[in-house]
Design a protein around this motif. Sequence first.
Motif, PDB file in Angstrom:
ATOM      1  N   LYS A  48       0.817  -1.217   0.000  1.00  0.00           N
ATOM      2  CA  LYS A  48       0.000   0.000   0.000  1.00  0.00           C
ATOM      3  C   LYS A  48       0.852   1.269   0.000  1.00  0.00           C
ATOM      4  O   LYS A  48       0.558   2.228  -0.733  1.00  0.00           O
ATOM      5  N   ILE A  49       1.901   1.279   0.804  1.00  0.00           N
ATOM      6  CA  ILE A  49       2.752   2.466   0.862  1.00  0.00           C
ATOM      7  C   ILE A  49       3.509   2.650  -0.442  1.00  0.00           C
ATOM      8  O   ILE A  49       3.726   3.781  -0.906  1.00  0.00           O
ATOM      9  N   VAL A  94       2.732  12.501   2.902  1.00  0.00           N
ATOM     10  CA  VAL A  94       2.987  13.941   2.881  1.00  0.00           C
ATOM     11  C   VAL A  94       4.201  14.221   3.758  1.00  0.00           C
ATOM     12  O   VAL A  94       4.275  13.745   4.903  1.00  0.00           O
ATOM     13  N   ARG A  95       5.136  14.990   3.217  1.00  0.00           N
ATOM     14  CA  ARG A  95       6.320  15.416   3.956  1.00  0.00           C
ATOM     15  C   ARG A  95       6.252  16.925   4.159  1.00  0.00           C
ATOM     16  O   ARG A  95       6.088  17.675   3.200  1.00  0.00           O
ATOM     17  N   ASN A 241      10.636  18.564  10.529  1.00  0.00           N
ATOM     18  CA  ASN A 241      10.230  17.894   9.295  1.00  0.00           C
ATOM     19  C   ASN A 241       9.820  16.456   9.612  1.00  0.00           C
ATOM     20  O   ASN A 241      10.626  15.670  10.135  1.00  0.00           O
ATOM     21  N   ILE A 242       8.583  16.107   9.300  1.00  0.00           N
ATOM     22  CA  ILE A 242       8.079  14.758   9.523  1.00  0.00           C
ATOM     23  C   ILE A 242       7.296  14.315   8.295  1.00  0.00           C
ATOM     24  O   ILE A 242       6.935  15.125   7.424  1.00  0.00           O
ATOM     25  N   ASP A 269       9.735  10.264  11.362  1.00  0.00           N
ATOM     26  CA  ASP A 269      10.895  11.028  10.914  1.00  0.00           C
ATOM     27  C   ASP A 269      11.433  10.524   9.583  1.00  0.00           C
ATOM     28  O   ASP A 269      12.217  11.221   8.925  1.00  0.00           O
ATOM     29  N   LEU A 270      11.053   9.313   9.186  1.00  0.00           N
ATOM     30  CA  LEU A 270      11.589   8.693   7.976  1.00  0.00           C
ATOM     31  C   LEU A 270      10.899   9.209   6.730  1.00  0.00           C
ATOM     32  O   LEU A 270       9.737   9.636   6.770  1.00  0.00           O
ATOM     33  N   THR A 271      11.609   9.147   5.613  1.00  0.00           N
ATOM     34  CA  THR A 271      11.020   9.451   4.320  1.00  0.00           C
ATOM     35  C   THR A 271      10.335   8.199   3.774  1.00  0.00           C
ATOM     36  O   THR A 271      10.405   7.126   4.374  1.00  0.00           O
ATOM     37  N   LYS A 272       9.701   8.353   2.601  1.00  0.00           N
ATOM     38  CA  LYS A 272       8.994   7.209   2.021  1.00  0.00           C
ATOM     39  C   LYS A 272       9.962   6.087   1.692  1.00  0.00           C
ATOM     40  O   LYS A 272       9.679   4.904   1.966  1.00  0.00           O
TER      41      LYS A 272
END
Length: 402
Positions: A48-49, A94-95, A241-242, A269-272
Motif C-alpha cells: 500500500k505504501i 505527505v512530507r 520535518n516529519i 521522521d523517515l522518508t517514504k
Amino acid sequence: MSVHDQAVAAVLSQLALAADGAVLGIGLAYVAIRSILKFTATTSALRKIDNAPSVQPSDLRSLLSSCNTEGKGNTCTGGSTNQSNGDGGKLVIVRGCVEAKSAVEGQGMILRGNTSNILVSQESREKGVILQRTQTYIYNEWRGFFGWTADLRSIFARSWKDQETSTIRTVPFVLVEAGRPQSGYVIVNMEGSSHPLPLTTVYHHLKPISASPYTFLQALFGHEYPVGLLDVEKILLLGKNITAVGICSLRNGSPEIKSCKDLPYFLSDLTKDQIMADLAFKTKVLLLSGVVFGSLAIGILGYAILRNWNRWKDWRQQRRAQQNNSASNDVSPQIAADEETGDIPDGELCVICLMRRRRSAFIPCGHMVCCQRCALSVEREISPKCPVCRQTIRNSVRIYDS
C-alpha cells in the motif's frame, strides 16, 4: 537480573519443559503463527505504501479535487496507485514542517509571528504541538533479611503498583511545505491514532527519593521501595520535518489527514524510501522467524508426542503384566491348602520360605526352586535374579502336576 525477573524466569522455564517440552512446542508454534500473520500484514502495508503517492502539502488540494470529480460518488479512481476509503479519502504520503493550526490564516497563509495555542515544556521551555511527560519509579532489588516470600510476591504484587505515569497533551497542528509556508497546508487529525509519535526528548532527569523510617522497615522485611524517580519530557517541536502516512480528504474545504489502522506508520521522521526499506527488512525478519520457529515447534512437538506415546505403551504393558500376575496369583483354595498343609518332602520345599512346595520355574534358566508366591516376589524386585544360578530372569511359569 532483578528478583522479579528471576522468579518469572524460573516459573516459565519449569512450565515450558512440562510434558517433555510440549508446552514449549505449543508456545513456539504460537510465535510462528503470529510471525506469519505479521508478515502478511507487513507485506500488505508495504504494498500500500509503495502504491501511495508522495506529495507536498501544496499539491493535496488539487489532487483531492481531481479525485472527487473523476471518481464515481465518493470513490477515488485512476489505477492501482490510487487507494481510497468510503468517505472520499485517499492514502497519501505527505512530507512537511510542523506548525500550530492557530498560525493558519485564510487560504493557507501562515502568520510566522503567531505563537498562541502552542505547548511549552515546563523544564526546557521548548515549543511544540504535542507534549508527553512520563514519571517512572525505580525500585530496589534487595530481598532483605526476612524476604523469603519476595519471589512469590514479586510475581503478582509488582503489577499492582503504578510504576509509571504518563500524560500527553496535544493541540491542533498542520503540516506546511518546508521553505514555502504560504503555499498550502494539511491538517493532522490525531483522533483514534495509536501509532508511535516522532517525539524529541527535551528533558531527562533522575531524582533520588529520600529514605524514611518506614523505608528501613520495608528493606528489613524484603518489601520493595522506590529509590528514584525518572522524569522525562518529550515534545513534537515546531518546524520539525516529519512524514505523514494516512488517509487524506477534504474537510470543510481544507485537506485533512488521519491515521490508517492497517499501516504501522502515521507520523514518522523517515522518508517514504526509508519507510519502505524498513518494512522490507521487517518482512524478511518475520518470514525467517516464522520458518525457524515453525520448524522448531514441529520438531519439539513431534519429539514430545513420540515420548508420551512410548510412555503410554509402556504403561499399558505394565498394566497388562500386573493384571496377568494378579490373575496367576489367584490360586484355588484347595491348591493353596495342599501347599500349606500337605506332606511335602524336604527336596521339594521352596528354597526361600521353606514352607510351601516348589511350583514355579524361572525363565530363561528353568530352575524350579520356589513356590508361586516367592517366585512372584522375586519377579517384582528391581533386578530379579534366580536364587540358584543368579542369572537375570524375565518371569516365572506355574508348573502343574499331571
